[in-house]
Scaffold this active site. Structure first.
Site, PDB file in Angstrom:
ATOM      1  CE1 TYR A 130      -4.305   0.211  -0.395  1.00 15.88           C
ATOM      2  CE2 TYR A 130      -4.363  -1.553   1.228  1.00 15.88           C
ATOM      3  CZ  TYR A 130      -4.991  -0.805   0.247  1.00 15.88           C
ATOM      4  OH  TYR A 130      -6.284  -1.057  -0.076  1.00 15.88           O
ATOM      5  CD  GLU A 171      -4.022   4.402   0.288  1.00 13.77           C
ATOM      6  OE1 GLU A 171      -3.076   3.707   0.722  1.00 13.77           O
ATOM      7  OE2 GLU A 171      -5.227   4.148   0.481  1.00 13.77           O
ATOM      8  CG  ASP A 184      -7.577   9.752 -24.608  1.00 11.79           C
ATOM      9  OD1 ASP A 184      -6.521   9.101 -24.740  1.00 11.79           O
ATOM     10  OD2 ASP A 184      -8.664   9.234 -24.309  1.00 11.79           O
ATOM     11  CB  THR A 236      -3.834   3.361 -22.171  1.00  9.45           C
ATOM     12  OG1 THR A 236      -3.661   3.401 -23.592  1.00  9.45           O
ATOM     13  CG2 THR A 236      -5.275   3.652 -21.828  1.00  9.45           C
ATOM     14  CE  LYS A 266      -6.289   1.943 -26.151  1.00  4.57           C
ATOM     15  NZ  LYS A 266      -6.437   2.660 -24.870  1.00  4.57           N
ATOM     16  NE  ARG A 289      -6.010  -4.125 -20.350  1.00  2.21           N
ATOM     17  CZ  ARG A 289      -5.960  -4.207 -21.683  1.00  2.21           C
ATOM     18  NH1 ARG A 289      -5.079  -4.983 -22.269  1.00  2.21           N
ATOM     19  NH2 ARG A 289      -6.794  -3.528 -22.431  1.00  2.21           N
TER      20      ARG A 289
HETATM   21  N1  DSN Z   1     -11.079   0.169 -25.759  1.00  2.00           N
HETATM   22  C1  DSN Z   1     -10.058   1.002 -26.340  1.00  2.00           C
HETATM   23  C2  DSN Z   1      -9.940   0.776 -27.798  1.00  2.00           C
HETATM   24  O1  DSN Z   1     -10.128  -0.351 -28.215  1.00  2.00           O
HETATM   25  O2  DSN Z   1      -9.635   1.695 -28.535  1.00  2.00           O
HETATM   26  C3  DSN Z   1     -10.281   2.422 -26.041  1.00  2.00           C
HETATM   27  O3  DSN Z   1     -10.479   2.575 -24.681  1.00  2.00           O
END
Ligand code: DSN
Length: 417
Positions: free
Chosen positions: A51, A53, A197, A223, A226, A232
Site C-alpha cells: 500500500y 497512498e 487523450d 494508456t 496500446k 494495462r
Molecule cells: N477500448 C479502447 C480501444 O479499443 O480503442 C479504447 O479505450
C-alpha cells in the site's frame, strides 16, 4: 507457473489457453499489443503487496522506500520520453486518467467539448453512457462526411458557441494525424483547457512519428498498453500550473492505493520506449499500417479517410452490404481477431456497426512485416467475400496457422510467455 498449476488448475488452464490463443491468431485489434517479458515480470512482482497512498516520499504508509524507487523511475522516464513538465503515473486506466484530467481543471456541470464516439472519439470524451456525459454538459464534434477527417471548422464553431471549460482532442478510431496546434489555438481563444487523450498514438508520439500534443495541451492523458506496449494502465502529463491539482484529483479524489506493481511495469515500459529499438519498432508499425491499407484498397475495400497516417485502418463495409458484426465473427473463425467499429454516420447500432477497425502494433511486435500485411489483406478479402462459408474460413485458418507458427510472440525475445 507451476505453483499456479498445482493450486488453481482452472486459472492455470485459462492462462495457458489464452497464451495459445495469442500465438495462434493474427491480432489485428488496434488497441492491443504484447508487453515484453520484463514488463510482465514487474507486473507479476511483490510490488503488488504494498500500500502506498500518496506520492514518493509523501506516503500515508511506512515501508515505501522501494516502491518509491519504481515510481520515481516511472515519473522521470515518462517526463523525459514526452518532454512533460509534470506527470502522474497512478491512473489505473485510460478512463480514470481522463476523469482525473477533467476534474483537475473543471467541476461537475462544466461544459466539455469532445469527439463523438460514433465519429472515432471515445466513450469518455462526452458520451451519454459515460461519466463524461453524465457529469459534464457534453457537446460533440465529429469528422467531415466527404473525407472522414476531423471537422475542425465545426469543432471551432461549437467551441465559440458553447465556450466549454474543457476541449478534448484524441480518438480511438481515427487513422489520420491530429492537428493539436489548432486545438490549442481555439482552446486559448475561448478560455478552455485543452485535454489531449493520446492513448492510441502514444507510442508514435514517443518515437516522433506523430506531432506531440504536449506543447499545445494543458493536460495529456494516455494508456500504457496500446502502441506504448506496456502494462494495462494510464498516466497523465500536465503543465506545472496544473500539477498540484492533478495529483490531488488522482488521489484522494478518485483513487485509493496506487497499483505499485503496475507502476513498476510502467517504468519498465517507459524505459523500453526510450530506446532506439522502440523508435524503429514504431516506424515498422506505421509502414505496416500503410501496407495493410494499400492492400485492402487493392482488394476493393473502402477505407474511412482513404488510408492511414498512423497504426490503424478503419474499413467501411457499407458498399459490401456487410455489417461489422458479421465481419468480426467471420474473421474470428479464420483466427484473425478484429473489432467491429462504427464508421462516420453509421446507420447500424453500436453492437452491429458497418465497419471494422484493424491495427498493426501487435503483429509488428511479433515481427510481421509488409509482405505479411499483403497476405493478411488477401485473407481478409477471401473471408469477407464469403463470410458465411465455413470452408473458406477453414482454408484461411490453415494458412493463418502456418504463418503464425513461424513468428514467436516477440520477434526480439526468444522466450515465449
Ligand atoms: N477500448 C479502447 C480501444 O479499443 O480503442 C479504447 O479505450
Amino acid at each position: 507457473m507451476s505453483e499456479l498449476r498445482d493450486r488453481d488448475p482452472v486459472i492455470f488452464d485459462a492462462i495457458a489457453s489464452e497464451r495459445r490463443r495469442q500465438l495462434a491468431t493474427l491480432e489485428l485489434i488496434a488497441s492491443e499489443n504484447f508487453a515484453s517479458d520484463a514488463v510482465l515480470e514487474a507486473l507479476g512482482s511483490v510490488m503488488n503487496n504494498k500500500y502506498a497512498e500518496g506520492l514518493p516520499r509523501k506516503r500515508y504508509y511506512g515501508g515505501c522506500e522501494f516502491v518509491d524507487v519504481a515510481e520515481d523511475a516511472a515519473l522521470e522516464r515518462v517526463g523525459r520520453l514526452f518532454g512533460a513538465e509534470h506527470a502522474n503515473v497512478q491512473a489505473h486506466s485510460g478512463a480514470t486518467a481522463n476523469m482525473a484530467a477533467y476534474f483537475a481543471v473543471a467541476d461537475a456541470g462544466a461544459t466539455l467539448l469532445g469527439m463523438s464516439l460514433a465519429h472515432g472519439g471515445h466513450l469518455t470524451h462526452g458520451h451519454a453512457v459515460s461519466f463524461s456525459g453524465r457529469l459534464f454538459k457534453a457537446v460533440q464534434y465529429g469528422v467531415r462526411s466527404e473525407d472522414g477527417r476531423i471537422d475542425y471548422e465545426q469543432m471551432e464553431a461549437l467551441a465559440r458557441e458553447h465556450r466549454p471549460r474543457i476541449i478534448v482532442a484524441g480518438a480511438s478510431a481515427y487513422p489520420r494525424v491530429i492537428d493539436f496546434e489548432r486545438f490549442g489555438r481555439i482552446a486559448r481563444e475561448v478560455g478552455a483547457a485543452l485535454v489531449v487523450d493520446m492513448a492510441h498514438i502514444a507510442g508514435l508520439v514517443a518515437a516522433g512519428l506523430h506531432p506531440s500534443p504536449v506543447p499545445h495541451a494543458d493536460l495529456v492523458t494516455s494508456t500504457t498498453h496500446k502502441t506504448l506496449r506496456g502494462p494495462r494502465g494510464g498516466f497523465v502529463l500536465c503543465r506545472k500550473a496544473h500539477a498540484e491539482k492533478l495529483d490531488k484529483t488522482v488521489f484522494p479524489m478518485l483513487q485509493g492505493g496506487p497499483l505499485m506493481h503496475a507502476i513498476a511495469a510502467k517504468a519498465v515500459c517507459f524505459g523500453e520506449a526510450l530506446t532506439d529499438g522502440f523508435r524503429a519498432y514504431q516506424g515498422r508499425v506505421v509502414d505496416n499500417a500503410r501496407a495493410l491499407a494499400a492492400s485492402l484498397e487493392q482488394h476493393g475495400f473502402d477505407l474511412v479517410s482513404g488510408g492511414t497516417d498512423n497504426h490503424l485502418v478503419l474499413v467501411d463495409l457499407t458498399r459490401r452490404s456487410l455489417t461489422g458484426k458479421v465481419a468480426e465473427e467471420a474473421l474470428h473463425r479464420a483466427r484473425i481477431p478484429v473489432n467491429k467499429n462504427a464508421v462516420p454516420n453509421d446507420p447500424q447500432k453500436p453492437w452491429v456497426t458497418s465497419g471494422i477497425r484493424v491495427g498493426t502494433p501487435a503483429l509488428t511486435t511479433r515481427g510481421f512485416g509488409v509482405e505479411e500485411m499483403r497476405l493478411i489483406a488477401g485473407w481478409i478479402a477471401r473471408v469477407l467475400d464469403r463470410p458465411d462459408d465455413t470452408d473458406t474460413a477453414r482454408a484461411v485458418e490453415r494458412e493463418v496457422s502456418e504463418v503464425a507458427s513461424k513468428f514467436p510472440l516477440f520477434a526480439w525475445e526468444p522466450a515465449l510467455r
